[in-house]
Scaffold this motif. Sequence first.
Motif, PDB file in Angstrom:
ATOM      1  N   LEU A 148       4.520   0.260   7.432  1.00  0.00           N
ATOM      2  CA  LEU A 148       3.529   0.845   8.335  1.00  0.00           C
ATOM      3  C   LEU A 148       2.657   1.845   7.580  1.00  0.00           C
ATOM      4  CD1 LEU A 148       2.531   0.918  11.238  1.00  0.00           C
ATOM      5  CD2 LEU A 148       4.093   2.811  11.669  1.00  0.00           C
ATOM      6  N   LEU A 149       3.324   2.687   6.767  1.00  0.00           N
ATOM      7  CA  LEU A 149       2.570   3.697   6.018  1.00  0.00           C
ATOM      8  C   LEU A 149       1.571   3.054   5.064  1.00  0.00           C
ATOM      9  CD1 LEU A 149       4.938   6.631   4.979  1.00  0.00           C
ATOM     10  CD2 LEU A 149       2.951   6.671   6.522  1.00  0.00           C
ATOM     11  N   SER A 150       2.007   2.001   4.379  1.00  0.00           N
ATOM     12  CA  SER A 150       1.105   1.365   3.418  1.00  0.00           C
ATOM     13  C   SER A 150      -0.076   0.734   4.136  1.00  0.00           C
ATOM     14  CB  SER A 150       1.850   0.342   2.564  1.00  0.00           C
ATOM     15  OG  SER A 150       2.241  -0.766   3.345  1.00  0.00           O
ATOM     16  N   ARG A 151       0.174   0.228   5.364  1.00  0.00           N
ATOM     17  CA  ARG A 151      -0.936  -0.348   6.135  1.00  0.00           C
ATOM     18  C   ARG A 151      -1.932   0.718   6.562  1.00  0.00           C
ATOM     19  NH1 ARG A 151       1.669  -5.229   9.791  1.00  0.00           N
ATOM     20  NH2 ARG A 151       3.395  -5.461   8.345  1.00  0.00           N
ATOM     21  N   ILE A 152      -1.399   1.863   6.962  1.00  0.00           N
ATOM     22  CA  ILE A 152      -2.283   2.969   7.347  1.00  0.00           C
ATOM     23  C   ILE A 152      -3.090   3.414   6.126  1.00  0.00           C
ATOM     24  CG2 ILE A 152      -2.338   5.375   8.130  1.00  0.00           C
ATOM     25  CD1 ILE A 152       0.199   4.665   9.813  1.00  0.00           C
TER      26      ILE A 152
ATOM     27  N   GLY B 136      -5.813   7.471   1.329  1.00  0.00           N
ATOM     28  CA  GLY B 136      -5.148   6.204   1.641  1.00  0.00           C
ATOM     29  C   GLY B 136      -4.062   5.887   0.637  1.00  0.00           C
ATOM     30  N   ALA B 137      -4.372   6.081  -0.647  1.00  0.00           N
ATOM     31  CA  ALA B 137      -3.406   5.783  -1.700  1.00  0.00           C
ATOM     32  C   ALA B 137      -2.188   6.688  -1.587  1.00  0.00           C
ATOM     33  CB  ALA B 137      -4.062   5.936  -3.069  1.00  0.00           C
ATOM     34  N   LEU B 138      -2.434   7.951  -1.201  1.00  0.00           N
ATOM     35  CA  LEU B 138      -1.347   8.911  -1.047  1.00  0.00           C
ATOM     36  C   LEU B 138      -0.394   8.454   0.062  1.00  0.00           C
ATOM     37  CD1 LEU B 138      -1.252  11.548  -2.696  1.00  0.00           C
ATOM     38  CD2 LEU B 138      -1.906  12.771  -0.628  1.00  0.00           C
ATOM     39  N   ILE B 139      -0.985   8.009   1.159  1.00  0.00           N
ATOM     40  CA  ILE B 139      -0.172   7.568   2.301  1.00  0.00           C
ATOM     41  C   ILE B 139       0.588   6.292   1.953  1.00  0.00           C
ATOM     42  CG2 ILE B 139      -0.319   6.698   4.678  1.00  0.00           C
ATOM     43  CD1 ILE B 139      -2.675   8.675   5.044  1.00  0.00           C
TER      44      ILE B 139
ATOM     45  N   ALA C  75       4.652   2.193  -1.559  1.00  0.00           N
ATOM     46  CA  ALA C  75       4.332   0.776  -1.787  1.00  0.00           C
ATOM     47  C   ALA C  75       3.581   0.611  -3.110  1.00  0.00           C
ATOM     48  CB  ALA C  75       3.493   0.236  -0.635  1.00  0.00           C
ATOM     49  N   LEU C  76       2.673   1.544  -3.382  1.00  0.00           N
ATOM     50  CA  LEU C  76       1.905   1.461  -4.628  1.00  0.00           C
ATOM     51  C   LEU C  76       2.780   1.766  -5.830  1.00  0.00           C
ATOM     52  CD1 LEU C  76      -1.452   3.076  -3.464  1.00  0.00           C
ATOM     53  CD2 LEU C  76      -1.028   0.666  -3.982  1.00  0.00           C
ATOM     54  N   LYS C  77       3.771   2.626  -5.643  1.00  0.00           N
ATOM     55  CA  LYS C  77       4.690   2.933  -6.739  1.00  0.00           C
ATOM     56  C   LYS C  77       5.515   1.685  -7.079  1.00  0.00           C
ATOM     57  CE  LYS C  77       8.008   6.383  -8.128  1.00  0.00           C
ATOM     58  NZ  LYS C  77       9.017   7.317  -7.638  1.00  0.00           N
ATOM     59  N   ALA C  78       5.956   0.981  -6.035  1.00  0.00           N
ATOM     60  CA  ALA C  78       6.720  -0.245  -6.253  1.00  0.00           C
ATOM     61  C   ALA C  78       5.849  -1.279  -6.966  1.00  0.00           C
ATOM     62  CB  ALA C  78       7.210  -0.805  -4.918  1.00  0.00           C
ATOM     63  N   LEU C  79       4.571  -1.314  -6.576  1.00  0.00           N
ATOM     64  CA  LEU C  79       3.647  -2.240  -7.220  1.00  0.00           C
ATOM     65  C   LEU C  79       3.488  -1.904  -8.701  1.00  0.00           C
ATOM     66  CD1 LEU C  79       1.380  -4.427  -7.016  1.00  0.00           C
ATOM     67  CD2 LEU C  79      -0.192  -2.551  -6.533  1.00  0.00           C
ATOM     68  N   LYS C  80       3.376  -0.614  -8.980  1.00  0.00           N
ATOM     69  CA  LYS C  80       3.201  -0.163 -10.353  1.00  0.00           C
ATOM     70  C   LYS C  80       4.410  -0.578 -11.205  1.00  0.00           C
ATOM     71  CE  LYS C  80       1.390   3.878 -12.717  1.00  0.00           C
ATOM     72  NZ  LYS C  80       1.215   5.327 -12.685  1.00  0.00           N
ATOM     73  N   GLN C  81       5.586  -0.430 -10.626  1.00  0.00           N
ATOM     74  CA  GLN C  81       6.791  -0.841 -11.350  1.00  0.00           C
ATOM     75  C   GLN C  81       6.774  -2.332 -11.625  1.00  0.00           C
ATOM     76  OE1 GLN C  81      10.017   0.641  -8.977  1.00  0.00           O
ATOM     77  NE2 GLN C  81      10.375   2.378 -10.343  1.00  0.00           N
ATOM     78  N   ARG C  82       6.316  -3.055 -10.622  1.00  0.00           N
ATOM     79  CA  ARG C  82       6.285  -4.506 -10.758  1.00  0.00           C
ATOM     80  C   ARG C  82       5.370  -4.946 -11.897  1.00  0.00           C
ATOM     81  NH1 ARG C  82       6.673  -8.504  -5.811  1.00  0.00           N
ATOM     82  NH2 ARG C  82       7.601 -10.059  -7.148  1.00  0.00           N
TER      83      ARG C  82
END
Lengths: 357, 357
Positions: A263-267, B268-271, B275-282
Motif C-alpha cells: 500500500l505504501l509503495s502504491r501511495i 513519493g520515493a520516501l514513502i 519497496a525501492l530498497k528491495a528493488l535496489k538489492q535486486r
Amino acid sequence: MTDTIRISVDAMGGDKGPRVVFHGASLALTAHPDTRFIFHGRKGDLDPLLEQFPDLKPVSTIRHCDNVIAMDDKPSSALRKGKGNSSMWAALQSVKDGEADVAVSGGNTGALMAMATFCLRPMAGISRPAIAAIWPTLRSNIIVLDVGATVGGDSRQLVDFSILGAALARALFDQQKPTVGLLNVGTEEVKGLESVRDAGRMLADASGAGFVYHGFVEGDDIGKGTVDVVVTEGFAGNIALKTAEGTARQVSTYVSNALRSSLLSRIGALIAGSALKALKQRLDPRTVNGGVFLGLNGVVIKSHGGTDEIGFRSALALAYEMARGRLIEKVAEGMQQFPAPTAPSSPNPVEPEAKPA
Amino acid sequence: MTDTIRISVDAMGGDKGPRVVFHGASLALTAHPDTRFIFHGRKGDLDPLLEQFPDLKPVSTIRHCDNVIAMDDKPSSALRKGKGNSSMWAALQSVKDGEADVAVSGGNTGALMAMATFCLRPMAGISRPAIAAIWPTLRSNIIVLDVGATVGGDSRQLVDFSILGAALARALFDQQKPTVGLLNVGTEEVKGLESVRDAGRMLADASGAGFVYHGFVEGDDIGKGTVDVVVTEGFAGNIALKTAEGTARQVSTYVSNALRSSLLSRIGALIAGSALKALKQRLDPRTVNGGVFLGLNGVVIKSHGGTDEIGFRSALALAYEMARGRLIEKVAEGMQQFPAPTAPSSPNPVEPEAKPA
C-alpha cells in the motif's frame, strides 16, 4: 531534394495494417508539416482510410499495388513474387526514381533488405549493407551497427560499417567528427576476434577522416554512451540489441512490481506520478523505432512490424531527420575521405540474417 | 567430498586485497557454518588479518605463497612466473590434490583460466573450458555460457557447452532435465551462423539426454528466462553479458534520476522506501558475483576483481552450492548420457579472451 521531405511508405507493411500507418503519418505530419507522403498499397483499402485523416489527404498520394509481402515470406520468395508489383517494392522504387527522399516499411525485414539491395544496389565501395539502430544511452542517442543484416563480417566490412555509421551520426546528430568504437570482448590490443583486431588497425591508421577512432569498446560501453558509433558484425550486434531490449523490459518489470508491492509503495508511486510517467515514456520502445538500412543508394527505414501509430510516427520522424540531414551525401563524403583499400561492390541481393528489432 | 565443504581461496586475488576476502568469508560462514577455508597468500599479511575475524579462525588454514599474480599480467607470463608458487596456482593445486572441493579467486581472469586449464586439465571429451554466468531473469536464475573463455567456437564446442551448462543447472537448481537454448539471431531454422545451425541439429538429435533441447533463442529470451541454459560462443556471450550489465545500470540510473527529479517524486520515493530498497538489492550486481569455469577436472569460481565483501560472499556462496550440488559428478553423468562424437581433448593451456564480468 526539394524543399519538402518526400517519404515513400509501404502502407501494407506491418502486423497491424494500413490504419496504423496513416495514423502514424498524421502524427508525424503535425511535427513536420513540410512532409509529403506517397503511400503504396491496395487502393481499395487505402482510399477510404485516407478519408478519415483529413490533414493527411492534401499532402498524400496513393499508388495502387496488387501484391503484399507477407511477414513470414522468405526473402528469396518475396523477391521472386514481389519484385516490381508489391507495395514494398514500389516504396523502394519511388526512392530509386527520385520521387521520394526516403522509404519506410514495417514489413518483413529479410524481404525488405533483399528487395532494397536489389532495387537500390549497394553504394560503390561498400561490400554489404548494414542495419543501424539508434540507441538511447545515459549520454545521448548513439548509433550501433550492424544489428542483423550480415552474419560474420570481415575487417573490411567493419571498416565500411564505421564509415557508414559515422556518416549517419553526422547526418542525425550534426556532429562533425563522431567517435567510433569497435565492439570487442576486451579493451586490450591482444583480445578478441582477428577481424576486429585487423579492423582496429585499419581504423587507427585512418582516424580523423570524418570520424575519430576511439578503439575497442565493450558491451557495457553502449549504455554508457562511451562513443557515438559502435561497430560490430550482425550476429553479435543483433544479440546485443535484443539482450538490451530484454534487460530493459526486465528491469522495468522489477520497478513496476516493486511500486505495486505494498500500500505504501502504491501511495509513493502515486505521489511521484509525473516523474514515473516521464520515466515510462523514456523507456517506451516505441519512441526509438526504426532500423536504418545503410550502404545502399537510397535511404530505407525499417519500422518494427508490431508497432502502433506512436511507433510508426517515430519511424517516420527518423526518416524525416535522415533526409533532412542529407544522409546519402554524408556517406558519399565519408567514402571520399576514407577511400576503400579493397572495394568489391556486390550487386547481388543479400538475404539479411536477422530482424533488427 | 567430506561432510564439510572445503573452499580453497586465493586470498591475494582481487583489487581490494585480502581484507575483503576474509570479510566475505566471514559472512559466507554465517550462512553455511559447515564451510572450511584454505587461504593462500603471504602469511605475513594474512595472519594478522585473520586475527580480526575470530569466527573464521577455527575453520581456516593459511598457506604461505610468495608470489601474487598482478591484475594486468598477461596469461602466458602469469603462467610462466606464477606456476607452482603463486597464491592463485596454490588455490587451484588444493583442488587438484583433493584437499579442497572448489577454488575461488578474484584475480586476473585470463591468468586464472590459463592456470586452471594447465593445473586441472580439461575433462575427457571436452575440447575447451567455458565460463558460465548465473543470470537473474524474470522467471528465475538461469545459466548463460560461454561468456568469455573462448572466441569463435564450432558446433561441437557449442554441444559441449550445452552438456556443461545443463550439468551446472542440475547441480545448482536441482532440475532433472533443464531446457537448453542456442543463442541465435532468429528462431527460424535457416538463420544464423553455420556453427549454431549445426549444433542445433546435433542437440535436436540428442535431446532428452540430461536436458531438453528447446531450439534457438534470441537475446531478449535471456531476460525472459525462456530456457534454463543459454548456450553461445564467448564473443557474443561476453557482449551479451556486458550489454545487459550496461543496460541494467542505465535503466537503474533513469529510475534514480526520475525519483530525485522533483520534491513530489522525492516524497513519493520516501514513502515507497522499503519497496525501492528491495528493488535496489535486486539490481545489486554484487548479489550475483561469480563466473563458473566449466569443463575442467575441478570447480573454479572467478569473483569480480573489484568487488567488496558482499560480492566476495556471493562468490563463496556460489562455490558452496556448486560443491554441495556435486557439479563435477553431474558433468560426468552428462558426458556419459551424451557421448562425444568427436572428443579431441586439448591438454594445452588456453588463454581466455575476455573477462567474464
